[in-house]
Design a protein around this motif. Structure first.
Motif, PDB file in Angstrom:
ATOM      1  N   PHE A  74      -3.106  10.705   2.697  1.00  0.00           N
ATOM      2  CA  PHE A  74      -2.756  11.251   1.249  1.00  0.00           C
ATOM      3  C   PHE A  74      -1.367  11.453   0.892  1.00  0.00           C
ATOM      4  O   PHE A  74      -0.623  11.529  -0.006  1.00  0.00           O
ATOM      5  N   ASN A  77       2.083  10.445   1.957  1.00  0.00           N
ATOM      6  CA  ASN A  77       2.093   9.242   0.824  1.00  0.00           C
ATOM      7  C   ASN A  77       1.694   9.073  -0.376  1.00  0.00           C
ATOM      8  O   ASN A  77       1.956   8.210  -1.281  1.00  0.00           O
ATOM      9  N   ILE A  79      -0.036   9.725  -2.466  1.00  0.00           N
ATOM     10  CA  ILE A  79      -1.210   9.158  -3.004  1.00  0.00           C
ATOM     11  C   ILE A  79      -1.914  10.012  -3.540  1.00  0.00           C
ATOM     12  O   ILE A  79      -2.855  10.991  -2.337  1.00  0.00           O
ATOM     13  N   GLU A  80      -2.779  10.262  -5.021  1.00  0.00           N
ATOM     14  CA  GLU A  80      -3.656  11.447  -5.040  1.00  0.00           C
ATOM     15  C   GLU A  80      -4.813  10.591  -5.614  1.00  0.00           C
ATOM     16  O   GLU A  80      -5.388   9.659  -5.246  1.00  0.00           O
ATOM     17  N   TYR A  81      -6.095  11.594  -4.775  1.00  0.00           N
ATOM     18  CA  TYR A  81      -7.361  11.319  -4.441  1.00  0.00           C
ATOM     19  C   TYR A  81      -8.533  12.022  -4.576  1.00  0.00           C
ATOM     20  O   TYR A  81      -7.624  13.677  -5.504  1.00  0.00           O
ATOM     21  N   ALA A  94      -9.094   6.520  -3.515  1.00  0.00           N
ATOM     22  CA  ALA A  94      -7.699   6.692  -4.518  1.00  0.00           C
ATOM     23  C   ALA A  94      -7.666   5.051  -4.636  1.00  0.00           C
ATOM     24  O   ALA A  94      -8.828   4.326  -4.012  1.00  0.00           O
ATOM     25  N   GLN A  95      -7.175   4.741  -5.023  1.00  0.00           N
ATOM     26  CA  GLN A  95      -6.837   3.037  -5.733  1.00  0.00           C
ATOM     27  C   GLN A  95      -6.486   2.519  -4.475  1.00  0.00           C
ATOM     28  O   GLN A  95      -5.387   2.961  -4.010  1.00  0.00           O
TER      29      GLN A  95
END
Ligand SMILES: C[S@@+](CC[C@H](N)C(=O)[O-])C[C@H]1O[C@@H](n2cnc3c(N)ncnc32)[C@H](O)[C@@H]1O
Length: 218
Positions: A74, A77, A79-81, A94-95
């Protein structure tokens, strides 16, 4: 027995690639995916191939033992999680992607009922022979009917070098997926010229094979 957590903690992750696997690009069509479909990536590590699925409009469900690997995926890349507890797992959400942190063998159908396909690169071949049989039997239990799988394997003379990754030949794949699956080999070639580690160890050949597998009705 490989201590995977230890491997991640000491950064001994030679299998990890920063590029998308060329065999995924070549054979993704065998998964017959529609936009929005969900792909299950067992033993996912921090595979960049998961980004390929996300960037092409698919959703991803992964499972991985190492929290460090998942968090690295995450963070690297961007990406918020957030993390939730579910059964025996910490689930990183995450989305369009969630990764179950825990043991693949603890997954059940309820965790995977939305999946349309399975992508296995360096997962089956990460396991010794007894666990490979257990892995495919469990896959049969958790995969929905008609679900397709792209399986990428390696085969080399196991007597010349030890795994993981372990050598898994065509006969073994046919046996592992004999009951309840249809299995077609898509390609198999010797790639020794691109495998420095195996050249340096004087290994005779290293075959790379791709299979399209479909779970048939129970
Ligand atoms: C050889 S790596 C491959 C990772 C990924 N498929 C890739 O292509 O980069 C195998 C991964 O499986 C994970 N693993 C091994 N046994 C597992 C299990 N029983 N449940 C979940 N993850 C497991 C390890 O931590 C490791 O990240």
């Amino acid at each position: 027995m490989t201590n995977w957590i230890q491997r991640w903690n000491s950064n001994k992750t030679g299998w990890h690639k920063n590029t998308i696997n060329t065999r995924l690009l070549e054979f993704i069509n065998c998964l017959a995916l529609q936009k929005g479909d969900t792909v299950f990536v067992p033993l996912c590590g921090k595979s960049r191939d998961m980004m390929y699925f996300l960037e092409h409009g698919y959703k991803v469900v992964g499972v991985e033992l190492s929290a460090l690997a998942i968090e690295a995926f995450f963070v690297e890349n961007n990406i918020e999680y957030f993390v939730q507890k579910m059964d025996k797992f910490n689930v990183y959400n995450a989305q369009n992607i969630c990764i179950f942190c825990g043991n693949y063998f603890n997954l059940d159908v309820t965790h995977l009922n939305m999946i349309s396909a399975v992508y296995d690169r360096a997962s089956l071949i990460a396991l010794p022979a007894d666990l490979r049989a257990k892995y495919t039997q469990h896959l049969y239990v958790i995969m929905p009917n008609n679900c397709r799988m792209l399986l990428l394997t390696l085969n080399y003379p196991q007597s010349q070098i030890s795994g993981p990754p372990y050598a898994v030949n065509e006969a073994e794949v046919a046996l592992l997926f004999k009951t309840g699956f249809e299995c077609e080999q898509l390609q198999c070639f010797d790639d020794i010229q691109n495998e420095l580690k195996y050249q340096q160890a004087n290994i005779d050949f290293i075959e790379k094979a791709s299979y399209c597998i479909r779970k048939t009705k129970e």
